[in-house]
Enzyme design. Structure first.
Site, PDB file in Angstrom:
ATOM      1  N   ASP A   1     -20.887 -96.714   9.972  1.00 37.36           N
ATOM      2  CA  ASP A   1     -20.792 -98.307  10.198  1.00 37.36           C
ATOM      3  C   ASP A   1     -22.465 -98.866  10.572  1.00 37.36           C
ATOM      4  O   ASP A   1     -22.999 -97.889  11.462  1.00 37.36           O
ATOM      5  CB  ASP A   1     -19.996 -98.440  11.361  1.00 37.36           C
ATOM      6  CG  ASP A   1     -19.426-100.119  11.280  1.00 37.36           C
ATOM      7  OD1 ASP A   1     -19.720-100.703  10.181  1.00 37.36           O
ATOM      8  OD2 ASP A   1     -18.732-100.561  12.106  1.00 37.36           O
TER       9      ASP A   1
ATOM     10  N   ASN B   1     -24.561-100.254   8.510  1.00 36.24           N
ATOM     11  CA  ASN B   1     -25.573-100.288   7.133  1.00 36.24           C
ATOM     12  C   ASN B   1     -26.000-101.843   7.046  1.00 36.24           C
ATOM     13  O   ASN B   1     -27.237-102.178   6.726  1.00 36.24           O
ATOM     14  CB  ASN B   1     -24.949 -99.960   5.899  1.00 36.24           C
ATOM     15  CG  ASN B   1     -24.455 -98.333   6.165  1.00 36.24           C
ATOM     16  OD1 ASN B   1     -25.211 -97.670   6.971  1.00 36.24           O
ATOM     17  ND2 ASN B   1     -23.927 -97.775   5.170  1.00 36.24           N
ATOM     18  N   GLY B   2     -24.946-102.567   7.068  1.00 37.87           N
ATOM     19  CA  GLY B   2     -25.263-103.996   6.673  1.00 37.87           C
ATOM     20  C   GLY B   2     -26.340-104.599   7.497  1.00 37.87           C
ATOM     21  O   GLY B   2     -27.281-105.332   7.364  1.00 37.87           O
ATOM     22  N   ARG B   3     -25.689-104.467   8.861  1.00 45.00           N
ATOM     23  CA  ARG B   3     -26.660-105.195  10.002  1.00 45.00           C
ATOM     24  C   ARG B   3     -27.951-104.425   9.968  1.00 45.00           C
ATOM     25  O   ARG B   3     -28.740-104.985  10.125  1.00 45.00           O
ATOM     26  CB  ARG B   3     -25.755-105.113  11.263  1.00 45.00           C
ATOM     27  CG  ARG B   3     -24.694-105.902  11.571  1.00 45.00           C
ATOM     28  CD  ARG B   3     -23.780-105.485  12.544  1.00 45.00           C
ATOM     29  NE  ARG B   3     -22.828-104.533  12.382  1.00 45.00           N
ATOM     30  CZ  ARG B   3     -22.342-103.668  13.056  1.00 45.00           C
ATOM     31  NH1 ARG B   3     -22.541-103.774  14.240  1.00 45.00           N
ATOM     32  NH2 ARG B   3     -21.656-102.865  12.739  1.00 45.00           N
TER      33      ARG B   3
ATOM     34  N   HIS C   1     -26.737 -99.714   2.871  1.00 41.18           N
ATOM     35  CA  HIS C   1     -26.055 -98.782   2.242  1.00 41.18           C
ATOM     36  C   HIS C   1     -26.896 -97.557   1.623  1.00 41.18           C
ATOM     37  O   HIS C   1     -26.380 -96.367   1.836  1.00 41.18           O
ATOM     38  CB  HIS C   1     -24.968 -99.234   1.294  1.00 41.18           C
ATOM     39  CG  HIS C   1     -24.143-100.070   1.709  1.00 41.18           C
ATOM     40  ND1 HIS C   1     -23.173 -99.964   2.800  1.00 41.18           N
ATOM     41  CD2 HIS C   1     -23.446-101.409   1.071  1.00 41.18           C
ATOM     42  CE1 HIS C   1     -22.492-100.989   3.031  1.00 41.18           C
ATOM     43  NE2 HIS C   1     -22.691-101.814   2.089  1.00 41.18           N
TER      44      HIS C   1
ATOM     45  N   THR D   1      -9.757 -98.266   2.000  1.00 40.27           N
ATOM     46  CA  THR D   1      -8.977 -99.032   1.143  1.00 40.27           C
ATOM     47  C   THR D   1      -8.856-100.470   1.423  1.00 40.27           C
ATOM     48  O   THR D   1      -8.530-101.373   0.910  1.00 40.27           O
ATOM     49  CB  THR D   1      -7.289 -98.584   1.245  1.00 40.27           C
ATOM     50  OG1 THR D   1      -7.355 -98.450   2.754  1.00 40.27           O
ATOM     51  CG2 THR D   1      -7.045 -97.396   0.647  1.00 40.27           C
ATOM     52  N   GLU D   2      -9.680-100.980   2.608  1.00 37.71           N
ATOM     53  CA  GLU D   2     -10.085-102.364   2.956  1.00 37.71           C
ATOM     54  C   GLU D   2     -11.236-102.726   2.349  1.00 37.71           C
ATOM     55  O   GLU D   2     -11.348-103.848   2.411  1.00 37.71           O
ATOM     56  CB  GLU D   2      -9.989-102.223   4.473  1.00 37.71           C
ATOM     57  CG  GLU D   2      -8.666-102.418   5.175  1.00 37.71           C
ATOM     58  CD  GLU D   2      -8.095-100.823   5.016  1.00 37.71           C
ATOM     59  OE1 GLU D   2      -8.791 -99.811   5.260  1.00 37.71           O
ATOM     60  OE2 GLU D   2      -6.688-100.650   4.964  1.00 37.71           O
TER      61      GLU D   2
ATOM     62  N   LEU E   1     -21.263 -75.691   4.988  1.00 34.20           N
ATOM     63  CA  LEU E   1     -20.280 -76.974   5.383  1.00 34.20           C
ATOM     64  C   LEU E   1     -19.871 -77.586   4.122  1.00 34.20           C
ATOM     65  O   LEU E   1     -20.544 -77.568   3.223  1.00 34.20           O
ATOM     66  CB  LEU E   1     -21.571 -78.018   6.175  1.00 34.20           C
ATOM     67  CG  LEU E   1     -20.893 -79.366   6.543  1.00 34.20           C
ATOM     68  CD1 LEU E   1     -20.517 -79.295   7.784  1.00 34.20           C
ATOM     69  CD2 LEU E   1     -21.955 -80.393   6.508  1.00 34.20           C
TER      70      LEU E   1
ATOM     71  N   ARG F   1     -18.384 -92.766  15.686  1.00 33.32           N
ATOM     72  CA  ARG F   1     -18.757 -94.091  14.930  1.00 33.32           C
ATOM     73  C   ARG F   1     -19.800 -94.760  15.501  1.00 33.32           C
ATOM     74  O   ARG F   1     -19.613 -95.258  16.749  1.00 33.32           O
ATOM     75  CB  ARG F   1     -17.394 -94.801  15.419  1.00 33.32           C
ATOM     76  CG  ARG F   1     -17.436 -96.254  14.690  1.00 33.32           C
ATOM     77  CD  ARG F   1     -16.245 -97.057  14.706  1.00 33.32           C
ATOM     78  NE  ARG F   1     -16.453 -98.152  13.897  1.00 33.32           N
ATOM     79  CZ  ARG F   1     -15.773 -98.904  13.194  1.00 33.32           C
ATOM     80  NH1 ARG F   1     -14.506 -98.698  13.283  1.00 33.32           N
ATOM     81  NH2 ARG F   1     -16.044-100.060  12.239  1.00 33.32           N
TER      82      ARG F   1
ATOM     83  N   ARG G   1     -13.209 -98.803  17.197  1.00 31.13           N
ATOM     84  CA  ARG G   1     -11.935 -98.700  16.735  1.00 31.13           C
ATOM     85  C   ARG G   1     -12.103 -97.831  15.527  1.00 31.13           C
ATOM     86  O   ARG G   1     -12.904 -97.050  15.248  1.00 31.13           O
ATOM     87  CB  ARG G   1     -11.513 -99.886  16.427  1.00 31.13           C
ATOM     88  CG  ARG G   1     -12.374-100.600  15.336  1.00 31.13           C
ATOM     89  CD  ARG G   1     -11.655-101.863  14.844  1.00 31.13           C
ATOM     90  NE  ARG G   1     -12.736-102.517  13.873  1.00 31.13           N
ATOM     91  CZ  ARG G   1     -13.437-103.786  13.971  1.00 31.13           C
ATOM     92  NH1 ARG G   1     -13.403-104.266  15.179  1.00 31.13           N
ATOM     93  NH2 ARG G   1     -14.444-104.158  13.211  1.00 31.13           N
TER      94      ARG G   1
ATOM     95  N   GLU H   1     -11.828 -85.943  20.192  1.00 32.60           N
ATOM     96  CA  GLU H   1     -12.926 -86.472  21.032  1.00 32.60           C
ATOM     97  C   GLU H   1     -13.384 -87.734  20.167  1.00 32.60           C
ATOM     98  O   GLU H   1     -13.849 -87.453  19.068  1.00 32.60           O
ATOM     99  CB  GLU H   1     -13.910 -85.499  21.566  1.00 32.60           C
ATOM    100  CG  GLU H   1     -13.234 -84.878  22.595  1.00 32.60           C
ATOM    101  CD  GLU H   1     -14.199 -83.969  23.661  1.00 32.60           C
ATOM    102  OE1 GLU H   1     -15.090 -84.348  23.779  1.00 32.60           O
ATOM    103  OE2 GLU H   1     -13.746 -82.660  23.540  1.00 32.60           O
TER     104      GLU H   1
HETATM  105  C1  FPP Z   1     -20.022 -99.510   6.632  1.00 34.04           C
HETATM  106  O1  FPP Z   1     -21.062-100.483   6.948  1.00 34.04           O
HETATM  107  C2  FPP Z   1     -20.290 -98.769   5.650  1.00 34.04           C
HETATM  108  C3  FPP Z   1     -19.756 -98.612   4.300  1.00 34.04           C
HETATM  109  C4  FPP Z   1     -18.576 -99.698   3.803  1.00 34.04           C
HETATM  110  C5  FPP Z   1     -20.299 -98.062   3.264  1.00 34.04           C
HETATM  111  C6  FPP Z   1     -20.792 -96.565   3.844  1.00 34.04           C
HETATM  112  C7  FPP Z   1     -21.124 -95.839   2.576  1.00 34.04           C
HETATM  113  C8  FPP Z   1     -22.348 -94.996   2.502  1.00 34.04           C
HETATM  114  C9  FPP Z   1     -23.273 -94.877   3.532  1.00 34.04           C
HETATM  115  C10 FPP Z   1     -22.591 -94.441   1.341  1.00 34.04           C
HETATM  116  C11 FPP Z   1     -21.537 -93.838   0.829  1.00 34.04           C
HETATM  117  C12 FPP Z   1     -21.485 -93.318  -0.684  1.00 34.04           C
HETATM  118  C13 FPP Z   1     -20.819 -93.997  -1.775  1.00 34.04           C
HETATM  119  C14 FPP Z   1     -20.844 -93.597  -3.056  1.00 34.04           C
HETATM  120  C15 FPP Z   1     -19.902 -95.036  -1.246  1.00 34.04           C
HETATM  121  P1  FPP Z   1     -20.933-101.866   6.905  1.00 34.04           P
HETATM  122  O2  FPP Z   1     -21.297-102.397   5.538  1.00 34.04           O
HETATM  123  O3  FPP Z   1     -19.527-102.278   7.372  1.00 34.04           O
HETATM  124  O4  FPP Z   1     -22.079-102.291   8.269  1.00 34.04           O
HETATM  125  P2  FPP Z   1     -22.067-103.739   8.866  1.00 34.04           P
HETATM  126  O5  FPP Z   1     -20.862-103.483  10.044  1.00 34.04           O
HETATM  127  O6  FPP Z   1     -23.157-103.700   9.524  1.00 34.04           O
HETATM  128  O7  FPP Z   1     -21.785-104.856   8.112  1.00 34.04           O
END
Ligand code: FPP
Length: 210
Positions: A13, A15-17, A30, A59-60, A125, A176, A182, A195
């Site tokens: 989690d 990536n966007g921020r 991402h 799925t969401e 792994l 996480r 959550r 854990e």
């Molecule tokens: C949540 O961050 C992350 C995701 C929804 C995608 C994570 C996926 C990858 C890192 C690569 C996986 C590869 C494929 C092929 C899909 P967010 O966008 O919810 O971040 P935010 O909470 O900051 O907005």
């Protein structure tokens, strides 16, 4: 080196921020997040962890803006494929896809299945990609598969044998990053005794030290 931790699972989690903080589009976050999988999987492999499950697309996630969904199901898999193919080979790691296949483009599934096939004999792994994955969906699908096979009683072993990745043991440690505390419908059955480690650091910055 054999690790006490057999199975680590990560909700990738933030990536966007991470991208927004840098005035970049979300897809850039991402992409950086996907690159971080190489670093973290190598680290866990070196430590003797056997399974790493990553929440790659839930799925969401279909309710996100169409451009972002397209990036996650059409473009990013090609980047993953190109970066992962040699990584898995060099590090002796396996790849496995877990989740519903409905809605995922054929081209994407073919790429991910190819990674699975070419790495299946590796002994390090196993990186499990939870893709179009939801914990509730997995349980419902498992119940329905068991019912369809005319089984009379569904016990834990039957249910587990119908999961998407039946060979993967329960999660020892769930991580996480990204500040939220959550489960977000991730591996609901398999985390019953896990854990849990929450971190405020965004996934692209989550490194070996963390
Ligand atoms: C949540 O961050 C992350 C995701 C929804 C995608 C994570 C996926 C990858 C890192 C690569 C996986 C590869 C494929 C092929 C899909 P967010 O966008 O919810 O971040 P935010 O909470 O900051 O907005």
């Amino acid at each position: 080196m054999e690790s006490k931790l057999k199975h680590v699972a990560i909700i990738m989690d933030g990536n966007g921020r991470w991208a927004t903080q840098r005035c970049r589009p979300r897809y850039y976050g991402h992409q950086k997040g996907a690159e971080n999988i190489l670093t973290i999987s190598q680290e866990l492999n070196n430590r003797g962890v056997k399974y790493l499950t990553l929440y790659a697309f839930s799925t969401e996630n279909w309710t996100r803006p169409q451009r972002e969904v397209d990036y996650l199901i059409k473009e990013l898999p090609f980047i993953i494929y190109n970066r992962f193919k040699s990584h898995l080979e060099k590090k002796n790691m396996r790849f496995f896809v877990s989740g519903r296949t409905e809605g995922i483009p054929h081209k994407t599934l073919d790429l991910l299945r190819e990674l699975e096939e070419t790495s299946k004999d590796n002994e390090g792994l196993e990186v499990v990609f939870a893709y179009n994955y939801g914990g509730k969906a997995e349980m419902l699908d498992a119940f329905n598969k068991a019912i369809a096979s005319n089984i009379k009683t569904i016990d834990e072993d039957v249910l587990r044998s119908n999961f998407y990745a039946p060979h993967v043991p329960d999660v020892d440690l769930l991580i996480r990053p990204g500040g939220e505390k959550r489960l977000s419908n991730f591996l609901l059955w398999q985390t019953a005794y896990s854990e849990i480690y929450f971190s405020d650091i965004y996934w692209p910055d989550f490194n070996e030290d963390e």
